[in-house]
Design an enzyme around this catalytic site. Structure first.
Site, PDB file in Angstrom:
ATOM      1  N   GLU A  90      -0.328  -8.412  -1.287  1.00 19.72           N
ATOM      2  CA  GLU A  90       0.879  -8.162  -0.480  1.00 19.72           C
ATOM      3  C   GLU A  90       2.101  -8.241  -1.401  1.00 19.72           C
ATOM      4  OE1 GLU A  90       2.036  -7.533   2.869  1.00 19.72           O
ATOM      5  OE2 GLU A  90       3.866  -7.532   1.680  1.00 19.72           O
ATOM      6  N   GLN A 127       8.294  -8.161  13.935  1.00 18.83           N
ATOM      7  CA  GLN A 127       9.088  -6.973  14.277  1.00 18.83           C
ATOM      8  C   GLN A 127       9.370  -6.834  15.780  1.00 18.83           C
ATOM      9  OE1 GLN A 127       7.350  -3.481  12.126  1.00 18.83           O
ATOM     10  NE2 GLN A 127       6.409  -5.000  10.813  1.00 18.83           N
ATOM     11  N   VAL A 131      -1.137  -2.407  -3.805  1.00 15.43           N
ATOM     12  CA  VAL A 131      -2.261  -1.531  -4.166  1.00 15.43           C
ATOM     13  C   VAL A 131      -1.722  -0.116  -4.359  1.00 15.43           C
ATOM     14  CG1 VAL A 131      -4.405  -0.500  -3.281  1.00 15.43           C
ATOM     15  CG2 VAL A 131      -3.996  -2.954  -3.048  1.00 15.43           C
ATOM     16  N   CYS A 150       4.914   0.579  18.179  1.00 16.43           N
ATOM     17  CA  CYS A 150       5.493   0.221  19.470  1.00 16.43           C
ATOM     18  C   CYS A 150       6.125   1.423  20.174  1.00 16.43           C
ATOM     19  CB  CYS A 150       6.509  -0.912  19.371  1.00 16.43           C
ATOM     20  SG  CYS A 150       6.886  -1.542  21.030  1.00 16.43           S
ATOM     21  N   ASP A 206      -1.468  -0.782  12.177  1.00 18.38           N
ATOM     22  CA  ASP A 206      -0.703   0.469  12.272  1.00 18.38           C
ATOM     23  C   ASP A 206      -1.224   1.562  11.346  1.00 18.38           C
ATOM     24  OD1 ASP A 206       0.887  -0.931  14.014  1.00 18.38           O
ATOM     25  OD2 ASP A 206       2.652  -0.999  12.718  1.00 18.38           O
ATOM     26  N   LYS A 213       0.149   1.654  18.613  1.00 14.97           N
ATOM     27  CA  LYS A 213       0.219   0.784  17.435  1.00 14.97           C
ATOM     28  C   LYS A 213       1.127  -0.411  17.717  1.00 14.97           C
ATOM     29  CE  LYS A 213      -0.535   4.693  14.335  1.00 14.97           C
ATOM     30  NZ  LYS A 213      -1.911   4.365  13.931  1.00 14.97           N
ATOM     31  N   THR A 214       0.508  -1.556  18.001  1.00 12.77           N
ATOM     32  CA  THR A 214       1.288  -2.764  18.304  1.00 12.77           C
ATOM     33  C   THR A 214       0.650  -4.009  17.678  1.00 12.77           C
ATOM     34  OG1 THR A 214       0.031  -3.315  20.318  1.00 12.77           O
ATOM     35  CG2 THR A 214       1.940  -1.849  20.602  1.00 12.77           C
ATOM     36  N   ALA A 230       0.210  -6.609  19.451  1.00 10.42           N
ATOM     37  CA  ALA A 230      -0.682  -7.077  20.521  1.00 10.42           C
ATOM     38  C   ALA A 230      -2.075  -6.474  20.351  1.00 10.42           C
ATOM     39  CB  ALA A 230      -0.093  -6.687  21.871  1.00 10.42           C
ATOM     40  N   CYS A 262       2.515  -3.425  25.693  1.00 11.51           N
ATOM     41  CA  CYS A 262       3.904  -3.096  25.364  1.00 11.51           C
ATOM     42  C   CYS A 262       4.820  -3.809  26.346  1.00 11.51           C
ATOM     43  CB  CYS A 262       4.100  -1.581  25.426  1.00 11.51           C
ATOM     44  SG  CYS A 262       5.702  -1.098  24.785  1.00 11.51           S
TER      45      CYS A 262
HETATM   46  C1  LIG Z   1      11.470  -2.296  16.745  1.00 11.03           C
HETATM   47  C2  LIG Z   1      10.024  -2.688  16.897  1.00 11.03           C
HETATM   48  C3  LIG Z   1       9.593  -3.270  18.073  1.00 11.03           C
HETATM   49  C4  LIG Z   1       8.264  -3.625  18.236  1.00 11.03           C
HETATM   50  N1  LIG Z   1       7.903  -4.234  19.411  1.00 11.03           N
HETATM   51  C5  LIG Z   1       6.616  -4.644  19.567  1.00 11.03           C
HETATM   52  C6  LIG Z   1       6.244  -5.372  20.733  1.00 11.03           C
HETATM   53  O1  LIG Z   1       7.059  -5.629  21.625  1.00 11.03           O
HETATM   54  N2  LIG Z   1       4.958  -5.778  20.844  1.00 11.03           N
HETATM   55  C7  LIG Z   1       4.030  -5.531  19.856  1.00 11.03           C
HETATM   56  O2  LIG Z   1       2.892  -5.945  19.998  1.00 11.03           O
HETATM   57  N3  LIG Z   1       4.366  -4.833  18.736  1.00 11.03           N
HETATM   58  C8  LIG Z   1       5.622  -4.392  18.566  1.00 11.03           C
HETATM   59  N4  LIG Z   1       5.979  -3.735  17.407  1.00 11.03           N
HETATM   60  C9  LIG Z   1       4.923  -3.271  16.476  1.00 11.03           C
HETATM   61  C10 LIG Z   1       4.363  -4.330  15.558  1.00 11.03           C
HETATM   62  O3  LIG Z   1       5.393  -4.997  14.884  1.00 11.03           O
HETATM   63  C11 LIG Z   1       3.408  -3.652  14.566  1.00 11.03           C
HETATM   64  O4  LIG Z   1       2.466  -2.889  15.295  1.00 11.03           O
HETATM   65  C12 LIG Z   1       2.668  -4.655  13.698  1.00 11.03           C
HETATM   66  O5  LIG Z   1       3.545  -5.466  12.973  1.00 11.03           O
HETATM   67  C13 LIG Z   1       1.744  -3.906  12.728  1.00 11.03           C
HETATM   68  O6  LIG Z   1       1.071  -4.808  11.892  1.00 11.03           O
HETATM   69  P1  LIG Z   1       0.403  -4.310  10.526  1.00 11.03           P
HETATM   70  O7  LIG Z   1      -0.203  -5.509   9.913  1.00 11.03           O
HETATM   71  O8  LIG Z   1      -0.413  -3.096  10.765  1.00 11.03           O
HETATM   72  O9  LIG Z   1       1.669  -3.841   9.674  1.00 11.03           O
HETATM   73  P2  LIG Z   1       2.838  -4.785   9.122  1.00 11.03           P
HETATM   74  O10 LIG Z   1       2.984  -6.031   9.918  1.00 11.03           O
HETATM   75  O11 LIG Z   1       4.020  -3.878   9.026  1.00 11.03           O
HETATM   76  O12 LIG Z   1       2.333  -5.215   7.692  1.00 11.03           O
HETATM   77  C14 LIG Z   1       1.960  -4.318   6.697  1.00 11.03           C
HETATM   78  C15 LIG Z   1       2.042  -5.059   5.368  1.00 11.03           C
HETATM   79  O13 LIG Z   1       1.439  -4.271   4.337  1.00 11.03           O
HETATM   80  C16 LIG Z   1       2.226  -4.429   3.178  1.00 11.03           C
HETATM   81  N5  LIG Z   1       2.000  -3.277   2.291  1.00 11.03           N
HETATM   82  C17 LIG Z   1       2.593  -2.062   2.347  1.00 11.03           C
HETATM   83  N6  LIG Z   1       2.178  -1.324   1.313  1.00 11.03           N
HETATM   84  C18 LIG Z   1       1.301  -2.066   0.618  1.00 11.03           C
HETATM   85  C19 LIG Z   1       0.542  -1.833  -0.562  1.00 11.03           C
HETATM   86  N7  LIG Z   1       0.633  -0.686  -1.243  1.00 11.03           N
HETATM   87  N8  LIG Z   1      -0.273  -2.811  -1.021  1.00 11.03           N
HETATM   88  C20 LIG Z   1      -0.368  -3.997  -0.354  1.00 11.03           C
HETATM   89  N9  LIG Z   1       0.346  -4.257   0.766  1.00 11.03           N
HETATM   90  C21 LIG Z   1       1.169  -3.311   1.234  1.00 11.03           C
HETATM   91  C22 LIG Z   1       3.645  -4.511   3.694  1.00 11.03           C
HETATM   92  O14 LIG Z   1       4.521  -5.109   2.740  1.00 11.03           O
HETATM   93  C23 LIG Z   1       3.476  -5.334   4.944  1.00 11.03           C
HETATM   94  O15 LIG Z   1       3.660  -6.707   4.734  1.00 11.03           O
HETATM   95  C24 LIG Z   1       7.326  -3.388  17.189  1.00 11.03           C
HETATM   96  C25 LIG Z   1       7.762  -2.830  15.983  1.00 11.03           C
HETATM   97  C26 LIG Z   1       9.096  -2.480  15.833  1.00 11.03           C
HETATM   98  C27 LIG Z   1       9.565  -1.892  14.532  1.00 11.03           C
END
Ligand SMILES: Cc1cc2nc3c(=O)[nH]c(=O)nc-3n(C[C@H](O)[C@H](O)[C@H](O)COP(=O)(O)OP(=O)(O)OC[C@H]3O[C@@H](n4cnc5c(N)ncnc54)[C@H](O)[C@@H]3O)c2cc1C
Length: 400
Positions: free
Chosen positions: A41, A49, A84, A167, A301, A309-310, A312, A344
């Site tokens: 990371e 978020q 990565v 979201c 995501d 994509k959430t 949750a 959501c």
């Molecule tokens: C405005 C907003 C409102 C939202 N509201 C809701 C809500 O009400 N309820 C809900 O459930 N969800 C909500 N979400 C969505 C939720 O935040 C995401 O779906 C969730 O955080 C996705 O998790 P993730 O681990 O897939 O990605 P992330 O939490 O974004 O993490 C991805 C990680 O990968 C890392 N990364 C990127 N590239 C690389 C690389 N090359 N090598 C290694 N690591 C890397 C990044 O630095 C990051 O830390 C919302 C999002 C936003 C923006």
């Protein structure tokens, strides 16, 4: 850890220490202490978020959504602060930005979604000033509240792009909060609130769409559908939309505009052997195992999972990945199935919320013994105070 062609080889390597990566590591180490887990990371901060909707609406300062990554790495996991850049699935290796080659027995891929600001002409470099705001980044989210507070009259425009987004409800939630703020501060009659979306409907599940449409009518919010934002002209304060079927362009003048940027799979996934035709991590929608590489799992995501994509959704995906990963580690068949659960929390104002919960087929997966399509104060309180605690102390600890 063992040697692998001169490189280090770990039992489990997790790409991305965000919501999904941390949750998987925590569940795995709770259930199988001593597993050699490395999280790759690059960022030293992690953000909750979902709070950004309320930050943009002036309820919390943005700092409330931020924690140090180091404090969230589960005990027993190793954090490699690197990114990565390349996948070599036939060699069971990844390459990193700093030039390291890391070997693995099992790989979990969860690097989140990519924000493609440059897909809208005129946007890059202009978000966060001149009335152009977005809840989609930590750097710009507080400016949303500034725009809402400062707008005394004119048009407040809220957009939703044609691409998949994280979201699906977030683009409209901030429109409802802004409308509520304008009304409460006595300016509503001077401000036109418009929600312009590339989608054809307000929400994908009819039960919640019906309730949201009623809220929109009551609030007097103007809606336009099948309109994709293609250009912003900051000087003229104009937004250009292209109709999704006819291709016809429409210009709307605004005084403030909240942008939900086009989004897509991260380039390093899209350009790797792990992506599907659209570039998402190509996983089985039931087991979350990669469709071509059995020792790779994907979630969150960045994955191809056909659900909203959430965070949750990740709360349910992570235990599925871990269960199946543990089975795979011991040579057993994969038996755990994810049903597409997602949720959501649709904030419809300061103190009201519709809590949508559904599966792959849009079937209800509601948690409470009442109709969650009704706007409720209790559900708003859950979003404001309950869900953040569940996230930091339950989900990221692998307890939920
Ligand atoms: C405005 C907003 C409102 C939202 N509201 C809701 C809500 O009400 N309820 C809900 O459930 N969800 C909500 N979400 C969505 C939720 O935040 C995401 O779906 C969730 O955080 C996705 O998790 P993730 O681990 O897939 O990605 P992330 O939490 O974004 O993490 C991805 C990680 O990968 C890392 N990364 C990127 N590239 C690389 C690389 N090359 N090598 C290694 N690591 C890397 C990044 O630095 C990051 O830390 C919302 C999002 C936003 C923006």
């Amino acid at each position: 850890m063992s040697a692998n062609n001169g490189s280090l080889k770990h039992q489990v390597v997790i790409v991305g220490g965000g919501s999904a990566g941390i949750t998987v590591a925590a569940h795995l180490l709770n259930q199988r202490p001593g597993t050699d887990v490395v999280i790759i990371e690059p960022s030293d901060k992690h953000y909750y978020q979902p709070l950004w909707t309320l930050v943009g609406g002036g309820v919390f300062p943005r700092e409330e959504s931020q924690r140090n990554e180091a404090a969230l790495i589960p005990p027993g996991a190793t954090w490699l602060k690197d990114a990565v850049t390349e996948f070599l699935p036939d060699q069971n290796q990844v390459k990193t930005r700093s030039g390291q080659t890391i070997g693995y027995e099992f790989l979990v891929v969860a690097p989140g979604i990519q924000l493609n600001w440059d897909k809208v002409k005129g946007l890059k470099g202009n978000v966060g000033k001149n009335g152009i705001c977005s809840n989609y980044a930590y750097d710009t989210v507080e400016y949303t509240w500034e725009c809402i507070q400062n707008l005394k009259s004119g048009v407040a425009l809220f957009t939703q792009p044609s691409t998949p987004i994280k979201c699906g409800g977030a683009p409209q939630k901030i429109a409802y909060l802004a409308e509520d703020h304008f009304r409460r501060s006595g300016r509503r009659s001077q401000i036109e609130v418009m929600f312009v979306s590339a989608s054809g409907v307000i929400f994908s599940v009819p039960k919640y769409a019906q309730a949201l449409n009623q809220a929109i009518d009551r609030k007097g919010i103007q809606t336009r559908y099948l309109q994709d934002l293609v250009e912003v002209r900051p000087e003229a304060k104009e937004a250009v939309f292209r109709h999704m079927t006819s291709g016809e362009e429409t210009v709307i003048k605004y005084d403030m505009i909240h942008i939900t940027p086009p989004q897509g799979p991260p380039d390093f996934i899209k350009n790797s052997p792990l992506g599907n035709v659209d570039g998402w991590v190509d996983v089985n929608k039931d087991t979350l195992q990669h469709n071509r590489y059995p020792n790779i799992f994907g979630l969150g995501d960045a994955s191809s999972l056909p659900t909203s994509k959430t965070g949750a959704a990740i709360r349910k995906q992570a235990p599925t990945v871990v269960h199946n990963l543990i089975s795979a580690l011991s040579g057993q068949p994969l038996t755990e199935v994810y049903n597409g659960y997602t949720s959501c929390p649709l904030v419809t104002g300061y103190g009201s919320l519709i809590l949508a919960e559904f599966d792959y087929d849009g079937n209800s997966q509601e948690s409470f013994p009442f109709n969650q399509a009704e706007e409720r104060y209790s559900m708003y309180m859950l979003k404001k105070y309950g869900l953040p605690r569940i996230y930091w102390h339950g989900m990221l600890k692998g307890r939920l």
